[in-house]
Design a protein around this motif. Structure first.
Motif, PDB file in Angstrom:
ATOM      1  N   ARG A 182       0.836  -1.207   0.000  1.00  0.00           N
ATOM      2  CA  ARG A 182       0.000   0.000   0.000  1.00  0.00           C
ATOM      3  C   ARG A 182       0.875   1.263   0.000  1.00  0.00           C
ATOM      4  O   ARG A 182       0.663   2.191  -0.799  1.00  0.00           O
ATOM      5  CB  ARG A 182      -0.911  -0.023   1.233  1.00  0.00           C
ATOM      6  CG  ARG A 182      -1.853   1.153   1.341  1.00  0.00           C
ATOM      7  CD  ARG A 182      -2.914   0.926   2.425  1.00  0.00           C
ATOM      8  NE  ARG A 182      -2.327   0.795   3.761  1.00  0.00           N
ATOM      9  CZ  ARG A 182      -2.390  -0.320   4.505  1.00  0.00           C
ATOM     10  NH1 ARG A 182      -3.000  -1.408   4.075  1.00  0.00           N
ATOM     11  NH2 ARG A 182      -1.839  -0.358   5.708  1.00  0.00           N
ATOM     12  N   LYS A 215       1.244   4.058  -3.055  1.00  0.00           N
ATOM     13  CA  LYS A 215       0.997   5.496  -2.866  1.00  0.00           C
ATOM     14  C   LYS A 215       2.228   6.323  -3.231  1.00  0.00           C
ATOM     15  O   LYS A 215       2.127   7.363  -3.877  1.00  0.00           O
ATOM     16  CB  LYS A 215       0.619   5.776  -1.408  1.00  0.00           C
ATOM     17  CG  LYS A 215      -0.801   5.363  -1.049  1.00  0.00           C
ATOM     18  CD  LYS A 215      -1.115   5.934   0.326  1.00  0.00           C
ATOM     19  CE  LYS A 215      -2.456   5.449   0.843  1.00  0.00           C
ATOM     20  NZ  LYS A 215      -2.674   5.960   2.220  1.00  0.00           N
ATOM     21  N   ALA A 260       2.335  11.647  -1.069  1.00  0.00           N
ATOM     22  CA  ALA A 260       1.545  10.423  -0.924  1.00  0.00           C
ATOM     23  C   ALA A 260       0.600  10.496   0.272  1.00  0.00           C
ATOM     24  O   ALA A 260      -0.143   9.561   0.538  1.00  0.00           O
ATOM     25  CB  ALA A 260       2.475   9.222  -0.798  1.00  0.00           C
TER      26      ALA A 260
END
Ligand SMILES: [Zn+2]
Length: 268
Positions: free
Chosen positions: A69, A73, A215
């Motif tokens: 994840r 990002k 991000a």
């Protein structure tokens, strides 16, 4: 020498120069790069797959998912940053991939073309997702600034001098792959990451802060992370670390100075 010949020689050298030097995004520093990024990437993808075959992926689904994840990002942020600065071409051929590998070493690395590995040993120090983002931003910054390619190039020139690239790729490919692994810190025993030069470290710190902020991670976490790293190293830092990394205090002071700039990119 006849003028025509002279011109031919000059053109020859300007081509060499053009091909073997590139520029670091953002800072604009020019760097030595003797290996074209397409070659670097194909070597990298091969070595990365090999590494994943020979090492155990973490079975902790939650932690593995977190690494992916954060990587997704940050890589999206990098793409956005490059697009905003008309540099998207420099990410051509990238195939981002983020894996968590079972290994006690406090380490993480990113090979050319966006191939990233985190070792489970770094998680007690990253502690939170934002902590992972600090390391991810830093490593991805090393990769997109082609610091490894630069290190490799110096190594190649030192070892093989002016040998033609085609011959090098054909006859010395094993040696080149060894140089690649060393240049990118794969298998490095030293601290959290391969000790790049101070210049590379501060470039990666600076860019990493911006990428993590874009991000959606608070760049101020970088100060906390590097403080935890300093505490974890205690008095047992290996000499390589001491000689090539900025002192912890210098690094933390520099990060603090760069935070206001990064905060401009920070989207909550
Ligand atoms: Zn680094």
């Amino acid at each position: 020498m006849r003028l025509q010949n002279l011109i031919a020689v000059l053109i020859f050298f300007s081509i060499i120069n053009f091909q073997s030097c590139s520029t670091v995004p953002v800072t604009g520093r020019s760097q030595l790069n003797v290996i074209p990024s397409s070659e670097l990437m194909s070597m990298s993808f091969q070595q990365y797959d090999q590494f994943l075959k020979e090492n155990k992926l973490s079975t902790n689904r939650k932690q593995s998912a977190m690494i992916k994840r954060v990587g997704d990002k940050i890589s999206k942020a990098v793409e956005q940053y490059f697009a905003q600065n008309n540099m998207s071409d420099e990410l051509k051929g990238y195939q981002w991939e983020f894996n968590l590998v079972e290994n006690d070493q406090v380490n993480a690395w990113a090979m050319p073309g966006g191939k990233v590995v985190f070792y489970t040993g770094i998680l007690p120090i990253t502690k939170t997702e934002a902590g992972v983002a600090v390391v991810m931003g830093h490593e991805v910054a090393h990769a997109v600034a082609e610091h490894g390619g630069e290190r490799m190039s110096h190594q190649v020139v030192q070892q093989f001098g002016g040998m033609a690239l085609s011959k090098l790729l054909e006859e010395e490919s094993d040696a080149l792959q060894g140089i690649l692994l060393t240049a990118y810190g794969v298998g490095s025993q030293v601290g959290v990451m391969l000790p790049f030069s101070r210049l590379h470290e501060s470039e990666a710190d600076h860019l990493g802060l911006i990428f993590m902020a874009m991000a959606g991670y608070n760049p101020q976490e970088a100060v906390n992370f590097w403080q935890r790293m300093a505490d974890a190293k205690g008095g047992e830092a290996p000499p390589e670390w001491l000689s090539t990394h900025p002192s912890d205090q210098t690094r933390i002071d520099d990060l603090k100075k760069a935070i206001p700039e990064a905060m401009k990119y920070y989207k909550k």
